[in-house]
Design an enzyme around this catalytic site. Structure first.
Site, PDB file in Angstrom:
ATOM      1  N   ASN A   7       0.876  -1.171   0.000  1.00 49.93           N
ATOM      2  CA  ASN A   7       0.000   0.000   0.000  1.00 49.93           C
ATOM      3  C   ASN A   7       0.913   1.221   0.000  1.00 49.93           C
ATOM      4  O   ASN A   7       1.508   1.562   1.021  1.00 49.93           O
ATOM      5  CB  ASN A   7      -0.925   0.002   1.215  1.00 49.93           C
ATOM      6  CG  ASN A   7      -1.866   1.194   1.218  1.00 49.93           C
ATOM      7  OD1 ASN A   7      -1.505   2.291   0.798  1.00 49.93           O
ATOM      8  ND2 ASN A   7      -3.081   1.000   1.710  1.00 49.93           N
ATOM      9  N   GLU A  34      -3.948   1.984  -2.987  1.00 48.38           N
ATOM     10  CA  GLU A  34      -4.007   3.434  -2.765  1.00 48.38           C
ATOM     11  C   GLU A  34      -3.035   4.172  -3.687  1.00 48.38           C
ATOM     12  O   GLU A  34      -2.263   5.026  -3.232  1.00 48.38           O
ATOM     13  CB  GLU A  34      -3.750   3.778  -1.298  1.00 48.38           C
ATOM     14  CG  GLU A  34      -4.913   3.461  -0.390  1.00 48.38           C
ATOM     15  CD  GLU A  34      -4.861   4.215   0.929  1.00 48.38           C
ATOM     16  OE1 GLU A  34      -5.470   5.296   1.016  1.00 48.38           O
ATOM     17  OE2 GLU A  34      -4.207   3.720   1.870  1.00 48.38           O
ATOM     18  N   ASP A 149      -4.122  -4.909   0.974  1.00 52.53           N
ATOM     19  CA  ASP A 149      -4.523  -4.270   2.228  1.00 52.53           C
ATOM     20  C   ASP A 149      -5.953  -4.702   2.519  1.00 52.53           C
ATOM     21  O   ASP A 149      -6.900  -4.200   1.922  1.00 52.53           O
ATOM     22  CB  ASP A 149      -4.412  -2.752   2.079  1.00 52.53           C
ATOM     23  CG  ASP A 149      -4.841  -2.004   3.333  1.00 52.53           C
ATOM     24  OD1 ASP A 149      -5.303  -2.650   4.300  1.00 52.53           O
ATOM     25  OD2 ASP A 149      -4.735  -0.759   3.335  1.00 52.53           O
ATOM     26  N   ASN A 151      -7.485  -4.380   5.446  1.00 51.62           N
ATOM     27  CA  ASN A 151      -8.141  -3.543   6.449  1.00 51.62           C
ATOM     28  C   ASN A 151      -8.889  -4.375   7.484  1.00 51.62           C
ATOM     29  O   ASN A 151      -9.968  -4.002   7.955  1.00 51.62           O
ATOM     30  CB  ASN A 151      -9.082  -2.531   5.783  1.00 51.62           C
ATOM     31  CG  ASN A 151      -8.397  -1.207   5.483  1.00 51.62           C
ATOM     32  OD1 ASN A 151      -7.625  -0.702   6.297  1.00 51.62           O
ATOM     33  ND2 ASN A 151      -8.640  -0.656   4.310  1.00 51.62           N
ATOM     34  N   ASP A 222      -2.140  -6.072   6.229  1.00 52.61           N
ATOM     35  CA  ASP A 222      -1.751  -6.417   4.863  1.00 52.61           C
ATOM     36  C   ASP A 222      -1.474  -7.919   4.823  1.00 52.61           C
ATOM     37  O   ASP A 222      -0.548  -8.404   5.485  1.00 52.61           O
ATOM     38  CB  ASP A 222      -0.516  -5.622   4.446  1.00 52.61           C
ATOM     39  CG  ASP A 222      -0.746  -4.130   4.569  1.00 52.61           C
ATOM     40  OD1 ASP A 222      -1.196  -3.516   3.586  1.00 52.61           O
ATOM     41  OD2 ASP A 222      -0.488  -3.590   5.666  1.00 52.61           O
ATOM     42  N   ASP A 251       2.635   4.537   5.267  1.00 44.76           N
ATOM     43  CA  ASP A 251       2.336   4.032   6.601  1.00 44.76           C
ATOM     44  C   ASP A 251       2.214   2.512   6.629  1.00 44.76           C
ATOM     45  O   ASP A 251       2.087   1.909   7.694  1.00 44.76           O
ATOM     46  CB  ASP A 251       1.074   4.688   7.185  1.00 44.76           C
ATOM     47  CG  ASP A 251      -0.046   4.842   6.185  1.00 44.76           C
ATOM     48  OD1 ASP A 251       0.064   4.315   5.056  1.00 44.76           O
ATOM     49  OD2 ASP A 251      -1.052   5.500   6.516  1.00 44.76           O
ATOM     50  N   HIS A 252       2.280   1.876   5.456  1.00 47.28           N
ATOM     51  CA  HIS A 252       2.341   0.428   5.322  1.00 47.28           C
ATOM     52  C   HIS A 252       3.733   0.029   4.853  1.00 47.28           C
ATOM     53  O   HIS A 252       4.478   0.852   4.301  1.00 47.28           O
ATOM     54  CB  HIS A 252       1.347  -0.077   4.275  1.00 47.28           C
ATOM     55  CG  HIS A 252      -0.088   0.191   4.581  1.00 47.28           C
ATOM     56  ND1 HIS A 252      -0.981  -0.807   4.916  1.00 47.28           N
ATOM     57  CD2 HIS A 252      -0.806   1.344   4.581  1.00 47.28           C
ATOM     58  CE1 HIS A 252      -2.179  -0.289   5.114  1.00 47.28           C
ATOM     59  NE2 HIS A 252      -2.098   1.020   4.912  1.00 47.28           N
TER      60      HIS A 252
END
Length: 261
Positions: A7, A34, A149, A151, A222, A251-252
């Site tokens: 991501n 993303e 991802d 989530n 993830d 941030d991943h």
């Protein structure tokens, strides 16, 4: 065949982060989430210069997924079947051909917050569609990987501070149960296959706020799910944790598997 998910949290803003990792890690195939750009805005040239073929399913400003592959890409499908009215760019699927063909499904599962509400309902409906697609793919008896991802925090050990996530859509019993149903249909969580008894972590996401990275206050969202035929080919799997410490990080961090394919 090294296959990774990342991501990137805005591919145009982090193109140097991405190309630096590609050059260092040398994955054969990558699914991105993303990308946050329409197809025509995707910065293809610096990635193609590294030897990658590129297929995108973009969307202006948010969402968006892509497949990068040093190997030939065939039979590309954009969008998750089951809802013709769904306009969000969250799923891309294709076959990559190395020593043998592997089917790849790259996904960016809805966040679902705030919950309860329509966003959480959409998340659960999306997961139901994903399960249906996963069942179809599994019946083809082809090595298949569903990665991205998700989530979803599968278990308390997948969060450094699980109590802080009890009201979040990522950790709701319904979200976790939906993921378990997919796994129980015959899919394998690659990271847990490697570390089945790990009592804490590993993590793949650390928020930019409140020193989450510095305090290792992360979560694992993830995931790489392997079909039985893909499990038979598994050589290794891992998480490129150090990417979170680089300049302009996502941030991943990338998660990967290596298959004998």
């Amino acid at each position: 065949m090294k296959i990774a998910t990342f991501n990137i949290n805005g591919v145009r803003a982090r193109i140097e982060t991405l190309t630096g990792w590609l050059s260092e890690a040398q994955p054969d195939v990558v699914v991105l989430q993303e990308i946050k750009t329409q197809d025509e805005g995707f910065p293809a040239d610096p990635i193609a210069d590294l030897g990658y073929n590129i297929e995108t399913h973009g969307q202006k400003g948010f969402n968006g997924v892509a497949i990068l592959s040093k190997l030939p890409i065939e039979d590309v499908m954009r969008g998750l079947p089951g809802d013709d009215a769904d306009e969000q760019s969250r799923y891309i699927e294709a076959t990559v051909v190395g020593q043998r063909a592997v089917r790849i499904g790259g996904l960016y599962l809805p966040n679902g917050n705030p919950q309860p509400g329509p966003k959480f309902d959409y998340k659960l409906a999306w997961m139901k569609r994903l399960r249906a697609r996963a069942s179809h793919l599994r019946m083809q008896e082809m090595p298949t990987i569903l990665l991205g991802d998700y989530n979803v925090i599968p278990e308390p050990r997948d969060a450094a501070a699980p109590d802080k996530w009890v009201d979040d859509a990522l950790f709701q019993p319904e979200s976790r149960a939906a993921l378990r149903r997919i796994l129980n249909d015959g899919w394998t969580d690659a990271i847990r296959l490697r570390d089945p008894d790990n009592a804490r972590g590993p993590f793949t996401f650390w928020d930019y706020q409140a020193g989450a990275w510095q305090r290792d206050n992360g979560i694992r969202i993830d995931h790489i799910l392997l079909s039985p035929q893909a499990v038979d080919l598994l050589i290794d799997t891992g998480i490129d944790r150090d990417e979170r410490a680089k300049d302009k990080p996502s941030d991943h961090v990338p998660v990967w598997v290596d298959l004998d394919a």
